[in-house]
Design an enzyme around this catalytic site. Structure first.
Site, PDB file in Angstrom:
ATOM      1  N   SER A  95       0.873  -1.181   0.000  1.00 47.28           N
ATOM      2  CA  SER A  95       0.000   0.000   0.000  1.00 47.28           C
ATOM      3  C   SER A  95       0.904   1.222   0.000  1.00 47.28           C
ATOM      4  CB  SER A  95      -0.863   0.028   1.258  1.00 47.28           C
ATOM      5  OG  SER A  95      -1.627  -1.145   1.364  1.00 47.28           O
ATOM      6  N   LYS A 170      -7.240   1.896  -2.510  1.00 51.00           N
ATOM      7  CA  LYS A 170      -6.808   1.460  -1.177  1.00 51.00           C
ATOM      8  C   LYS A 170      -6.863   2.635  -0.186  1.00 51.00           C
ATOM      9  CE  LYS A 170      -4.701  -0.792   2.166  1.00 51.00           C
ATOM     10  NZ  LYS A 170      -5.133  -1.982   2.864  1.00 51.00           N
ATOM     11  N   LYS A 238       0.746   5.749   8.315  1.00 46.72           N
ATOM     12  CA  LYS A 238       1.430   5.769   7.012  1.00 46.72           C
ATOM     13  C   LYS A 238       0.413   5.929   5.880  1.00 46.72           C
ATOM     14  CE  LYS A 238       2.013   2.017   4.899  1.00 46.72           C
ATOM     15  NZ  LYS A 238       1.395   1.276   3.785  1.00 46.72           N
TER      16      LYS A 238
END
Ligand code: NAD
Length: 294
Positions: A95, A170, A238
């Site tokens: 990701s 995502k 993140k």
């Protein structure tokens, strides 16, 4: 088919094992020798570097933490891209920032290498079961060629658009999950303070419009005080950083994401970044000096 795979962490390791079970010839590399040994015990070959894992492979896969890791592994004079055969394909399952996916694809195109970005949702249990959801970006013909490979690791594999579209999707997924966990935390705390047991609230509302996969996965963890990851708060920070960078680039409003990001940063400062993201409830518990209990 010969596949090279780099990155055998919480997710990459079970995904590699599922590729082996499906009969693919797999050569692997990770900085962590222990995790490599475990995958080798299941039938993979070990390579001394990412470049060596990719040499002669038709397909190279990565499952690494974030954009800088994927860029440093794939690009530059010492990058894996240089070692890949012309006509080979790279699928990044990490990701990362969609802008980084597009940058990497553009560089690899110069070397005659095709790329898909194919991040997943589902976490470790679904990586083990081979039932992850893949969100894919790239060309239709490349997607079609490797659809079957992805299906050995996932039960849902959807092409969302051109390169970068997988990671954009995502990021959307991560917004919905983060805000949903915060909403469940806020609701269960209000209910408890107003005199109703959180478990009664959960049981009563989970089958209605408020119910969700997130609620079913995370509310029991909150009530059982089980914050073993799963998906760490630090990894979600993140992802939300990538959300906010992308939102800035395309000028999209991020009111709710910014608020949950602030909660996660407080938890990180309290040393809770290693906990599962269900521990977002601990932000509310810190404010109320009260734990959510069944
Ligand atoms: P992890 O930290 O467990 O694994 C990363 C692996 O990459 C480690 O084994 C590390 O040694 C290896 N690595 C790092 N740099 C390397 C390098 N230069 N060369 C070779 N190996 C290197 O992370 P994870 O939980 O497996 O997550 C991987 C990706 O999947 C992340 O982008 C994460 O956001 C995403 N993801 C994770 C989950 C989850 O529940 N853990 C769910 C969905 C998506």
């Amino acid at each position: 088919m010969k596949i090279g795979m780099i990155g055998l962490g919480i997710m990459g390791k079970p995904m590699a094992k599922n590729l082996l079970k499906a009969g693919y010839e797999l050569t692997v590399f990770d900085l962590n020798a222990e995790t490599v040994a475990e995958v080798v015990a299941c039938g993979a070959k070990s390579a001394p570097s990412g470049i060596a894992a990719a040499a002669g492979a038709e397909l190279v896969l990565t499952m690494l933490p974030n954009s800088p890791h994927v860029k440093s592994v794939m690009l530059g004079d010492e990058g894996v891209g240089q070692a890949m055969d012309k006509g080979a394909t790279f699928i990044d399952m990490s990701s990362i920032n969609p802008m980084a996916s597009r940058e990497i694809a553009a560089e690899l195109e110069k070397l005659g290498v095709e790329m898909l970005d194919a991040p997943v949702s589902g976490g470790e249990p679904k990586a083990i079961d081979g039932t992850l959801s893949f969100m894919v970006g790239g060309k239709q013909e490349v997607f079609d060629r490797y659809h079957e490979v992805l299906c050995t690791m996932g039960s849902s594999v959807v092409l969302c658009g051109d390169i970068g579209a997988g990671n954009v999707t995502k990021l959307c997924n991560q917004i919905v999950v983060a805000v949903n966990i915060a909403a469940v935390s806020e609701a269960l705390m209000l209910g408890q303070k107003a005199g109703v047991k959180p478990d009664a609230i959960y049981q009563a509302i989970r089958g209605g419009l408020a119910g969700s996969t997130v609620m079913d996965a995370k509310a029991p963890m909150m009530m059982d005080r089980n914050f073993k990851p799963g998906f760490r708060i630090d990894l979600h920070i993140k992802d939300l950083n990538n959300v906010l960078d992308t939102a800035k680039a395309v000028d999209s409003p991020m009111l709710l994401t910014n608020q949950v990001m602030e909660m996660m940063k407080v938890l990180h400062s309290d040393g809770k970044g290693i906990y599962d993201h269900s521990a977002i409830c601990q932000f509310y518990e810190k404010l109320t000096n009260m734990d959510i209990q069944r």
